[in-house]
Scaffold this motif. Structure first.
Motif, PDB file in Angstrom:
ATOM      1  N   GLN A 193      48.462 -41.032 -34.038  1.00 22.38           N
ATOM      2  CA  GLN A 193      48.721 -40.618 -32.660  1.00 22.38           C
ATOM      3  C   GLN A 193      48.530 -41.766 -31.665  1.00 22.38           C
ATOM      4  O   GLN A 193      49.331 -41.955 -30.764  1.00 22.38           O
ATOM      5  CB  GLN A 193      47.799 -39.456 -32.299  1.00 22.38           C
ATOM      6  CG  GLN A 193      48.082 -38.881 -30.932  1.00 22.38           C
ATOM      7  CD  GLN A 193      47.349 -37.576 -30.705  1.00 22.38           C
ATOM      8  OE1 GLN A 193      46.604 -37.110 -31.559  1.00 22.38           O
ATOM      9  NE2 GLN A 193      47.560 -36.977 -29.557  1.00 22.38           N
ATOM     10  N   ILE A 244      54.654 -31.010 -27.653  1.00 21.59           N
ATOM     11  CA  ILE A 244      55.691 -30.994 -26.627  1.00 21.59           C
ATOM     12  C   ILE A 244      56.919 -30.329 -27.223  1.00 21.59           C
ATOM     13  O   ILE A 244      57.590 -30.864 -28.099  1.00 21.59           O
ATOM     14  CB  ILE A 244      55.992 -32.414 -26.137  1.00 21.59           C
ATOM     15  CG1 ILE A 244      54.732 -32.959 -25.485  1.00 21.59           C
ATOM     16  CG2 ILE A 244      57.148 -32.396 -25.152  1.00 21.59           C
ATOM     17  CD1 ILE A 244      54.829 -34.374 -25.049  1.00 21.59           C
ATOM     18  N   ARG A 263      59.856 -42.248 -24.422  1.00 17.09           N
ATOM     19  CA  ARG A 263      60.024 -41.058 -25.245  1.00 17.09           C
ATOM     20  C   ARG A 263      61.460 -40.953 -25.760  1.00 17.09           C
ATOM     21  O   ARG A 263      61.700 -40.688 -26.937  1.00 17.09           O
ATOM     22  CB  ARG A 263      59.671 -39.841 -24.392  1.00 17.09           C
ATOM     23  CG  ARG A 263      60.018 -38.531 -25.027  1.00 17.09           C
ATOM     24  CD  ARG A 263      59.483 -37.397 -24.206  1.00 17.09           C
ATOM     25  NE  ARG A 263      58.024 -37.471 -24.186  1.00 17.09           N
ATOM     26  CZ  ARG A 263      57.257 -36.879 -23.286  1.00 17.09           C
ATOM     27  NH1 ARG A 263      57.807 -36.191 -22.313  1.00 17.09           N
ATOM     28  NH2 ARG A 263      55.958 -36.974 -23.342  1.00 17.09           N
ATOM     29  N   SER A 319      54.086 -38.169 -27.588  1.00 19.25           N
ATOM     30  CA  SER A 319      53.295 -37.471 -26.568  1.00 19.25           C
ATOM     31  C   SER A 319      52.744 -38.390 -25.490  1.00 19.25           C
ATOM     32  O   SER A 319      52.627 -38.004 -24.337  1.00 19.25           O
ATOM     33  CB  SER A 319      52.139 -36.737 -27.233  1.00 19.25           C
ATOM     34  OG  SER A 319      52.634 -35.898 -28.241  1.00 19.25           O
ATOM     35  N   THR A 377      53.592 -32.206 -33.005  1.00 20.81           N
ATOM     36  CA  THR A 377      53.812 -32.356 -31.577  1.00 20.81           C
ATOM     37  C   THR A 377      53.281 -31.128 -30.861  1.00 20.81           C
ATOM     38  O   THR A 377      53.102 -30.076 -31.463  1.00 20.81           O
ATOM     39  CB  THR A 377      55.305 -32.552 -31.241  1.00 20.81           C
ATOM     40  OG1 THR A 377      55.431 -32.828 -29.846  1.00 20.81           O
ATOM     41  CG2 THR A 377      56.120 -31.317 -31.579  1.00 20.81           C
ATOM     42  N   GLU A 426      52.090 -36.856 -33.400  1.00 17.68           N
ATOM     43  CA  GLU A 426      52.389 -36.882 -31.958  1.00 17.68           C
ATOM     44  C   GLU A 426      53.088 -38.181 -31.568  1.00 17.68           C
ATOM     45  O   GLU A 426      52.584 -38.943 -30.747  1.00 17.68           O
ATOM     46  CB  GLU A 426      51.093 -36.743 -31.137  1.00 17.68           C
ATOM     47  CG  GLU A 426      50.309 -35.479 -31.422  1.00 17.68           C
ATOM     48  CD  GLU A 426      50.765 -34.294 -30.567  1.00 17.68           C
ATOM     49  OE1 GLU A 426      51.678 -34.477 -29.736  1.00 17.68           O
ATOM     50  OE2 GLU A 426      50.224 -33.192 -30.756  1.00 17.68           O
TER      51      GLU A 426
END
Lengths: 67, 300, 260
Positions: free
Chosen positions: B80, B189, B167, B160, B187, B157
């Motif tokens: 992450q 999101i 992104r 994120s 994720t 992630e």
């Protein structure tokens, strides 16, 4: 017997002064280059410059261990 | 078998705490699977077991037809918050990653350069990592995960922590990688998951509580309805009173529930036309992944 | 072997870019030459400091070269070992805590290569620094205090080098076992503090490896009992092997605690 400048055996003492100077310079170069230190950089700059032999050692041993 | 993982009844306990409980799923070649769940759901623990950082308490992971062997040269992992040796330069770092994953000394340089070109770091190969931005670090993280051409890519992630541009870049890269690898990413999101998913895995409190394709899950949790916007609340109220539809009014908006595709849009429009109210908008609202997430995670 | 060379290159690059290759030798050399210089000029320094009654007479005992070697070793035992504990106790613990090791642990990593690369590179840096430092010290001692036995000097260098390898092995083990702060604290205890109290605790047992530094000095003076030294060396070598083996096993077991 008062020791005067001329009586100091510079041949013996000079290496000490030169090495101390190198140590301080290397520590300062590293301080400038490094991402982050353990505590504010300006404090470490003072420690390195004023700390004599011990200052740079403390910086290398403790100060640069942030990350 | 290449590119396939079967996870069977995977369980991980830390003392009394059960972090992951009886999780089973299958990853098939060239698909992207999203692992979705709130913080503490067991996503990272699941990924840690897949990367062999953690040994499962029970259950098996069958990688390309075999279990209980060191398959780590076949996987790439992006954590992450990937952390790097700031004093290394990009190419040195990647060459080391490649060598440690079993790429021989001769090919390591070439493969590293290819991976860096792919993630868009081709022009900073000789730069120290220390000065990199968050987006560059994430892309370097992706490069180290793919430099040895793994069959599987596990991403924790992956987007994120990035700004919208970073992104977008990452998502495009991952989509491209889907052509050649099997991807599992966690994720929270949901827009990302909606965009780039063949399979969804919903986790809550260590359990896999829902899985399937996006379309299947959407169908299952669909709480479809029409939304009619009137100009005034009075019009909306009189429409609800006059129509025989299962309608509910909230201020100037009327919600009409759909059950088994009834009523049809034609019927609704027909009634609206007959009553001659001024309306600004009529639409069929679909359930979003966000809604599904809340439903699934809150236990329906 | 492949992984070892890849990982040793990484460790070496870190030594170079963090200036360890420069500052650690300089510290050992400075400690080595300051001791004889300061001792030699102490009478003049005290006199020039002034404020002394006219009739005060300084009768500093004549120092032998061997005694200066002992006090240089004293400096290494204190400041040198502080440097080892602080600068090397993070080798495994820190990269596990800050997460830089995650990309290593998810690969088919050879843990023996992983630990041995750190152990070997650190040992080379520290032994190199020590040999430079003690040689500089020897040069100054010869100039200021006269001749000494070269054979004894070689004995000192060999035995103290072994102590340094033991110190780095203990430090590495602490680093494999604990988080960075605890690893530093325990390393300080094991290699700075414990050698000081070893004489009290194991007074009647001459073979504890923490006596190596003492034996290095005694060899220089020519007072060491050969059998005591040989046994202590054997036990130290064994302890080093145990530390390294445990570090390999433990760093593997604790890989899962890496920050990801």
């Amino acid at each position: 017997m008062q020791m005067t400048l001329s009586e100091i055996p510079w041949g013996l003492v000079a290496p000490i002064l030169i090495l101390q100077f190198i140590l301080i310079v290397v520590a300062l170069i590293d301080l400038v280059r490094i991402e982050a230190t353990n505590g504010p950089k300006w404090v470490w700059a003072i420690v390195i410059v004023l700390g004599n032999l011990i200052g740079p050692i403390i910086y290398f041993a403790v100060g640069r261990n942030a990350q | 078998m290449t590119g396939t993982i079967h996870v069977e009844n995977l369980t991980k306990k830390f003392g009394q705490e059960t972090a992951v409980e009886d999780v089973s799923f299958t990853l098939t070649p060239h698909t992207a699977t999203a692992l979705i769940g709130p913080n503490g759901a067991g996503k990272t623990t699941t990924l840690s077991m897949l990367t062999k950082l953690l040994d499962p308490t029970s259950g098996t992971i069958v990688v390309e037809g075999r279990s209980d062997y060191d398959y780590r040269d076949k996987i790439g992992f992006l954590s992450q918050y990937p952390k790097f040796y700031g004093w290394m330069n990009t190419l040195e770092y990647l060459e080391m990653a490649a060598r440690l994953s079993g790429v021989d000394a001769k090919s390591a340089r070439v493969e590293s350069e290819k991976a860096l070109q792919f993630v868009g770091l081709g022009d900073v190969m000789k730069k120290k990592i220390a000065g990199f931005s968050g987006g560059m670090r994430q892309r370097l993280g992706l490069a180290q995960a793919i430099v040895h051409k793994p069959h599987f890519l596990f991403l924790d992630e992956p987007v994120s922590a990035l700004d919208p541009i970073g992104r977008r870049e990452m998502l495009n890269l991952i989509k491209e990688l889907q052509q050649s690898t099997t991807i599992l990413y966690s994720t929270h999101i949901l827009n990302d998951a909606q965009e780039m998913t063949d399979q969804l895995l919903f986790m809550r409190k260590g359990q896999l509580i829902e899985q399937g394709s996006l379309r299947d899950i959407q169908k299952k949790y669909e709480d479809a309805h029409y939304e009619v916007h009137f100009t005034t609340a009075e019009d909306a109220a009189s429409f609800v009173d006059a129509s025989l539809l299962p309608a509910r009014q909230e201020d100037h908006i009327v919600y009409i529930a759909i059950e088994q595709e009834q009523p049809t849009m034609q019927e609704v429009l027909h009634q609206l036309v007959r009553q001659q109210h001024a309306i600004t908008k009529v639409e069929r609202a679909r359930v979003s992944l966000e809604d599904i997430f809340l439903k699934v995670v809150n236990g329906r | 072997m492949n992984q070892f060379s890849v990982l040793a290159l990484k460790e070496w690059r870190e030594v170079v870019r963090s200036f360890k290759w420069l500052w650690i030798p300089i510290v050992f050399i400075l400690l080595g030459i300051m001791e004889p210089v300061i001792t030699y000029f102490l009478p003049q320094i005290l006199e020039s400091a002034g404020n002394m009654p006219e009739d005060a007479v300084f009768q500093l005992p004549d120092m032998t070269p061997e005694q200066i070697f002992l006090s240089t070793l004293g400096q290494y035992q204190f400041i040198g070992m502080l440097v080892v504990a602080f600068a090397f106790s993070g080798l495994i613990a820190r990269e596990r805590k800050n997460g830089t090791a995650a990309f290593l642990y998810v690969r088919p990593l050879s843990y023996p290569s992983y630990v041995l690369s750190k152990w070997a590179v650190s040992s080379v840096v520290l032994i190199g620094s020590f040999i430079l430092g003690i040689s500089a010290s020897a040069y100054y001692i010869m100039l200021l205090f006269g001749e000494f036995s070269f054979t004894n000097f070689l004995g000192l260098v060999g035995v103290y080098s072994l102590w340094i390898v033991l110190a780095i092995s203990l430090t590495l083990l602490m680093s494999a076992l604990f988080t960075p702060g605890i690893a530093t604290a325990l390393s300080l205890f094991l290699i700075v503090f414990f050698p000081m109290i070893d004489g009290l605790i194991f007074r009647y047992w001459p073979y504890t490896p923490w006596k190596l530094a003492n034996y290095a000095g005694m060899i220089m003076v020519g007072e060491a009992s050969t059998s005591d030294v040989v046994w202590t060396i054997a036990i130290a070598v064994l302890l080093i092997a145990v530390c390294v083996t445990l570090s390999i096993l433990i760093s593997k077991r604790r890989a899962a605690s890496v920050t990801i």
